[in-house]
Design a protein around this motif. Structure first.
Motif, short mmCIF file in Angstrom:
data_model
loop_
_atom_site.label_atom_id
_atom_site.label_comp_id
_atom_site.label_asym_id
_atom_site.label_seq_id
_atom_site.Cartn_x
_atom_site.Cartn_y
_atom_site.Cartn_z
N SER A 62 36.43 39.97 43.39
CA SER A 62 35.97 41.34 43.18
C SER A 62 35.76 42.04 44.52
N CYS A 63 35.96 43.33 44.52
CA CYS A 63 35.81 44.15 45.72
C CYS A 63 34.32 44.27 46.05
N CYS A 114 33.23 48.30 45.50
CA CYS A 114 33.14 48.94 44.18
C CYS A 114 32.92 47.95 43.04
N ASP A 115 32.89 46.66 43.33
CA ASP A 115 32.65 45.59 42.36
C ASP A 115 33.69 45.50 41.25
N GLN A 116 34.89 46.04 41.46
CA GLN A 116 35.98 45.90 40.49
C GLN A 116 36.67 44.56 40.72
N GLU A 131 43.29 45.24 50.69
CA GLU A 131 42.97 46.58 50.22
C GLU A 131 42.67 46.56 48.72
N CYS A 132 41.69 47.34 48.33
CA CYS A 132 41.33 47.49 46.92
C CYS A 132 42.16 48.63 46.35
N SER A 133 42.83 48.39 45.23
CA SER A 133 43.66 49.44 44.62
C SER A 133 42.82 50.44 43.83
N TYR A 134 41.56 50.13 43.60
CA TYR A 134 40.69 51.04 42.84
C TYR A 134 40.01 52.06 43.77
#
Length: 82
Positions: free
Chosen positions: A21-22, A25-27, A57-60
């Motif tokens: 999880s990121c 943003c916790d996604q 990198e986080c895609s969200y």
């Protein structure tokens, strides 16, 4: 005799980090790692790897993480894949 030598980048690998999880943003399952390497070459033939750069990198939320910012979970998944 002419000798061509130097450094050049290799192909960039893209790997997903499943189950991670990121931290921002916790996604979950939104992180992707971009792994690029630089090689020493002679006559355009790769001889050995000089350096490796990894960016996650986080895609969200589009937050990027560099090596110093990786969590233990990110490092564990990256080490198991490499």
């Amino acid at each position: 005799m002419i000798l061509f030598f130097g450094t050049r980048p290799g192909k960039t690998e893209i790997k997903k980090l499943p189950g991670v999880s990121c931290p921002h943003c916790d996604q979950k399952d939104t992180l992707t790692a971009s792994i690029s390497s630089n090689f020493f070459h002679v006559f355009w033939i790769k001889l050995f790897k000089i350096s490796k750069h990894v960016i996650v990198e986080c895609s969200y939320c589009k937050r990027a993480y560099y090596k110093e910012e990786f969590t233990e979970e990110m490092e564990r998944v990256l080490e198991s894949d490499l």
